[in-house]
Design an enzyme around this catalytic site. Sequence first.
Site, short mmCIF file in Angstrom:
data_model
loop_
_atom_site.label_atom_id
_atom_site.label_comp_id
_atom_site.label_asym_id
_atom_site.label_seq_id
_atom_site.Cartn_x
_atom_site.Cartn_y
_atom_site.Cartn_z
N GLU A 186 -0.79 6.23 -1.53
CA GLU A 186 -1.28 6.60 -0.16
C GLU A 186 -0.36 5.74 0.79
O GLU A 186 -0.21 4.71 0.98
CB GLU A 186 -2.49 6.00 0.14
CG GLU A 186 -3.67 6.48 -0.65
CD GLU A 186 -4.23 8.10 -0.09
OE1 GLU A 186 -3.56 8.34 0.88
OE2 GLU A 186 -4.80 8.58 -0.97
N THR A 206 8.08 1.03 -0.15
CA THR A 206 7.30 0.22 -1.33
C THR A 206 6.61 1.38 -2.18
O THR A 206 6.96 1.06 -3.59
CB THR A 206 6.37 -0.61 -0.74
OG1 THR A 206 6.67 -1.45 0.10
CG2 THR A 206 5.93 -1.61 -2.05
N CYS A 262 -2.16 4.57 9.42
CA CYS A 262 -1.08 5.34 8.45
C CYS A 262 -1.13 6.83 9.14
O CYS A 262 0.09 7.58 9.33
CB CYS A 262 -1.51 5.47 7.09
SG CYS A 262 -3.42 5.94 6.87
N SER A 294 3.79 1.21 2.48
CA SER A 294 4.63 1.86 3.18
C SER A 294 5.48 2.94 2.02
O SER A 294 5.36 2.54 0.85
CB SER A 294 5.82 0.86 3.57
OG SER A 294 6.31 0.40 2.62
N GLY A 352 2.69 10.66 -0.07
CA GLY A 352 2.19 10.27 -0.99
C GLY A 352 1.70 11.13 -2.17
O GLY A 352 2.11 12.43 -2.00
N GLU A 367 -7.61 10.41 -2.28
CA GLU A 367 -8.58 9.37 -2.38
C GLU A 367 -9.75 9.75 -1.53
O GLU A 367 -9.80 10.77 -0.73
CB GLU A 367 -8.37 8.12 -1.72
CG GLU A 367 -7.22 7.29 -2.62
CD GLU A 367 -6.89 5.93 -2.34
OE1 GLU A 367 -7.11 5.47 -1.14
OE2 GLU A 367 -6.71 5.08 -3.23
N ASN A 381 -3.78 -3.25 7.13
CA ASN A 381 -4.20 -2.91 8.34
C ASN A 381 -5.48 -2.47 8.11
O ASN A 381 -6.52 -2.42 9.08
CB ASN A 381 -3.37 -1.43 8.85
CG ASN A 381 -3.35 -0.34 7.55
OD1 ASN A 381 -3.37 -0.63 6.60
ND2 ASN A 381 -3.63 0.80 8.21
N LYS A 391 -4.12 -6.59 -5.87
CA LYS A 391 -3.11 -7.61 -5.08
C LYS A 391 -3.15 -7.15 -3.38
O LYS A 391 -2.84 -5.93 -2.97
CB LYS A 391 -1.80 -7.26 -5.68
CG LYS A 391 -0.95 -8.33 -5.47
CD LYS A 391 -0.67 -8.84 -4.04
CE LYS A 391 0.52 -8.13 -3.29
NZ LYS A 391 0.49 -8.48 -1.84
N PRO A 392 -3.92 -7.76 -2.67
CA PRO A 392 -3.97 -7.70 -1.28
C PRO A 392 -2.75 -7.87 -0.38
O PRO A 392 -1.87 -8.60 -1.26
CB PRO A 392 -5.30 -8.47 -0.87
CG PRO A 392 -5.35 -9.68 -1.73
CD PRO A 392 -4.87 -9.18 -3.37
N GLU A 401 -0.33 -10.10 1.80
CA GLU A 401 -0.30 -11.34 1.91
C GLU A 401 -0.89 -11.71 3.36
O GLU A 401 -1.04 -13.00 3.58
CB GLU A 401 1.09 -11.85 1.76
CG GLU A 401 2.19 -11.08 2.58
CD GLU A 401 2.50 -9.99 1.72
OE1 GLU A 401 1.80 -9.19 1.07
OE2 GLU A 401 4.04 -10.04 1.61
N VAL A 402 -1.03 -10.79 4.26
CA VAL A 402 -1.51 -11.04 5.73
C VAL A 402 -2.96 -11.30 5.53
O VAL A 402 -3.61 -11.51 6.40
CB VAL A 402 -1.11 -9.75 6.70
CG1 VAL A 402 -1.75 -10.21 8.03
CG2 VAL A 402 0.54 -9.79 6.66
P1 NAD Z 1 3.96 -2.49 2.23
O1 NAD Z 1 4.56 -1.44 1.37
O2 NAD Z 1 4.59 -3.46 2.56
O3 NAD Z 1 3.03 -3.54 1.37
C1 NAD Z 1 1.71 -2.96 0.89
C2 NAD Z 1 1.38 -3.73 -0.36
O4 NAD Z 1 2.35 -3.70 -1.56
C3 NAD Z 1 1.25 -5.21 -0.12
O5 NAD Z 1 0.15 -5.70 -0.72
C4 NAD Z 1 2.57 -5.70 -0.66
O6 NAD Z 1 2.52 -7.12 -0.76
C5 NAD Z 1 2.77 -4.91 -1.82
N1 NAD Z 1 4.31 -4.80 -2.01
C6 NAD Z 1 5.36 -5.11 -1.48
N2 NAD Z 1 6.39 -4.67 -2.15
C7 NAD Z 1 5.92 -4.39 -3.63
C8 NAD Z 1 6.74 -4.23 -4.50
N3 NAD Z 1 8.01 -3.94 -4.72
N4 NAD Z 1 5.85 -3.79 -5.79
C9 NAD Z 1 4.70 -3.95 -5.58
N5 NAD Z 1 3.90 -4.24 -4.68
C10 NAD Z 1 4.74 -4.44 -3.36
O7 NAD Z 1 2.98 -2.11 3.25
P2 NAD Z 1 2.30 -2.86 4.73
O8 NAD Z 1 3.36 -3.29 5.43
O9 NAD Z 1 1.33 -3.67 3.88
O10 NAD Z 1 1.46 -1.77 5.28
C11 NAD Z 1 1.53 -0.76 5.97
C12 NAD Z 1 2.01 0.70 5.53
O11 NAD Z 1 0.92 0.94 4.78
C13 NAD Z 1 2.40 1.48 6.59
O12 NAD Z 1 3.70 2.18 6.15
C14 NAD Z 1 1.30 2.53 6.52
O13 NAD Z 1 1.53 3.93 6.99
C15 NAD Z 1 0.52 2.35 4.88
N6 NAD Z 1 -0.71 2.94 4.94
C16 NAD Z 1 -0.93 3.83 4.43
C17 NAD Z 1 -2.42 4.31 4.39
C18 NAD Z 1 -2.66 5.70 3.79
O14 NAD Z 1 -3.82 5.86 3.25
N7 NAD Z 1 -1.74 6.64 3.60
C19 NAD Z 1 -3.41 3.45 4.84
C20 NAD Z 1 -3.13 2.49 5.37
C21 NAD Z 1 -1.61 2.00 5.54
#
Ligand code: NAD
Length: 499
Positions: free
Chosen positions: A248, A230, A282, A227, A456, A460, A151, A174-175, A177-178
Site C-alpha cells: 500500500e 521503500t 496516502c 512510500s 501498490g 486491503e 501517519n 515493524k511500526p 520509528e516515529v
Molecule cells: P516509509 O516507506 O519511509 O516507511 C514505512 C515503513 O517501512 C516504516 O516502518 C519504515 O521504518 C520501514 N522501512 C523503511 N525502509 C525500509 C526497508 N528498506 N525495508 C523494510 N522496511 C523499511 O514510509 P513513511 O515515510 O513511514 O510513510 C509515508 C508513506 O506511506 C507515504 O508515501 C504514504 O503515501 C504512504 N502511505 C500509504 C498508504 C496506503 O494505504 N496506500 C497509507 C498510509 C501511508
Amino acid sequence: MSDEDVGPGCFINGRLTPGNGAVLDVRSPWNGELVDRISTASATDVARAVSAAEEAFLDWREAPTPRRVAVLTALAALLDDHAQELAVLQVRENGKALNVRNAQRYGDHLRYSAHLLQMPSGYVVEPPAGSMRVHTERVPIGVVACLTPWNSPINLLLWKLGPAIAMANTVVVKPSEVTPLSTLRLAELATKAGLPPGVLNVVSGDAAVGRALVEHPSVARIAFTGSSATGEQVAVAAARGLRPVSLELGGKSANVVFGDADLEQAVRGAANGAFGAAGQACMAGSRILVERSVYDEVLHGLVAAADAIRIGNPLDPSVDMGPIASAAQLQKIETMVDEAVAGGACVAAGGRREYVAELPEGFFYRPTVLTDVTPDSRIFHEEVFGPVVCVIPFESEDEAVRLANSTRYGLAAGVWTTDRRRSDRVASRLIAGTVWVNTYRKLAHNVPFGGMGMSGLGRENGPGCLDEFSEQKAVWVDLGSDVRDVSGLRRTGRAIHHE
Ligand code: NAD
C-alpha cells in the site's frame, strides 16, 4: 519520565521486552515533549520475534474458528474501551489532529474479519471424473511481517492484523520509528484479549529493522504500507523465496472539478482531501484539476479555505491542523515547495512554515495552494506528503482524464459533477484503486482499498481481505477403489481400460 528511563521497545511472545538495538526517543512533533524512550530491536531480536511467531503458528493454525472469532471480538471490544487512550497516544506520537471518532471505529476492522471468517468459503467442483470429489479450502500462510508508516499506525495495522490472525497466521509488526508506542500498546491489549503469546509480536526500530524482518527467510508473507520507494525495496526482498507481498504505497491523487459541479461542496471536499491530516495521507488529493470556466472561483475558494485553517496543538479540539510529523518531513515539504516556486509555480496561499507562539518547537507548515504548475514539473508528479496542493486548469473532459492519469501513481481520485453520465464515464477512465464522486477521503472496513501502478499491489479491507492472507488449496478425493498405474492405465479389477 526521567531521561534515564528506557522502556522496552519490543513485544515478543506475549510480553514487552527490551530490545538490544539503539535507544529511540519518541517526541511529540508540536512541542518536542519526550513521550517515551525505548530500546529498539537488533537483528537478533527480529530473529527472536520471528521464531516466536513460527512456534506460535504450530498451535494457532489449529485453533478452531470459534476461538479465533472470540479473540478478534474480544480485542475489538477492548479497542472500543481504549479508543480515547489510543487516539491520544497516536496524536502524541505523530501530531495528527485528535480524531476519537476514528479511533472508535478501530474495532470494526476486527469484527469484520471475524464476520467473514464465519461466512461460507471455498467451493465444491463438479466431479471432473466419475468417482472424484474436489473442493477448495483456505489455509494460513505462516508468519506475516507487517510494516506500517507513521501517519495512521493503528488503522493501517488493523487492516492487516484482522485478516492475518483471522486466517490463523501469526504476525511480526515493524511500526514506523516515529510511532512505535501505539503499536506496542495494541499488542498489550491483544494479549489481554486472549491472543496467545507469539501470535502478535512487535519489533521497533528504523529501516534496518524493517529490512532484517522482510529479509528473514522464515517470514512467509509481507504486508507493507509506506512510500513507493521503500515498497520497491520490499518487493525485491519478497522476491527472494517467492513470498507473497502486498504494498500500500503513495499517491499523487487528482480531484477533478467540472464546471457543472456544486462548487461550494467541491471546494470544501477538495480542501479537506488536500489538507486533512496536514496532507500526510496516502490518498491526499494533492492535484486539483479545475475546468477553466470555474477555475478562478474554485481557486478563490481553495485559498480562502486554506487561509482559514487553524493550526496548533492537535489535542485541542478547536484546532484543524496539527504539525508535520517530523523535522525531516517538514524539511522535505519546504524543499519541494521552494523548488516548485523556483521552477515557475506561484504561491496562492501558504508556502511557508508557521510559527505558533506558544509552541515554538512545533513542525508546523501552512496549508499551501500552488498555481502555474506545469505537468512536467516534479511537484505535479511526486508525492509531497504534506499540506500542499497544485491547482491546474483544463479545457475538456479528455484533457482532465489525461492530466489525472499522467503520473505513475494510481491510488485515488475524485470527480465533482452533477452530470451522472459524465461521473460514470470519468470514474471508469481514471486510473485509480478508488474513485470518489462528489465526495472524497471515505474509507470503510468493507470496501477494498489499494493502488494501481506505483501506488501498490493488492487490496486491503473489503470482502476479499481474508483471501489476501491465505492460500487456496484444492483437495481431490477419489471415492472409488481403483488407482491408475504408472502407465496411465486404470485397473478396475475386471479389465484394464484407457480413460
Ligand atoms: P516509509 O516507506 O519511509 O516507511 C514505512 C515503513 O517501512 C516504516 O516502518 C519504515 O521504518 C520501514 N522501512 C523503511 N525502509 C525500509 C526497508 N528498506 N525495508 C523494510 N522496511 C523499511 O514510509 P513513511 O515515510 O513511514 O510513510 C509515508 C508513506 O506511506 C507515504 O508515501 C504514504 O503515501 C504512504 N502511505 C500509504 C498508504 C496506503 O494505504 N496506500 C497509507 C498510509 C501511508
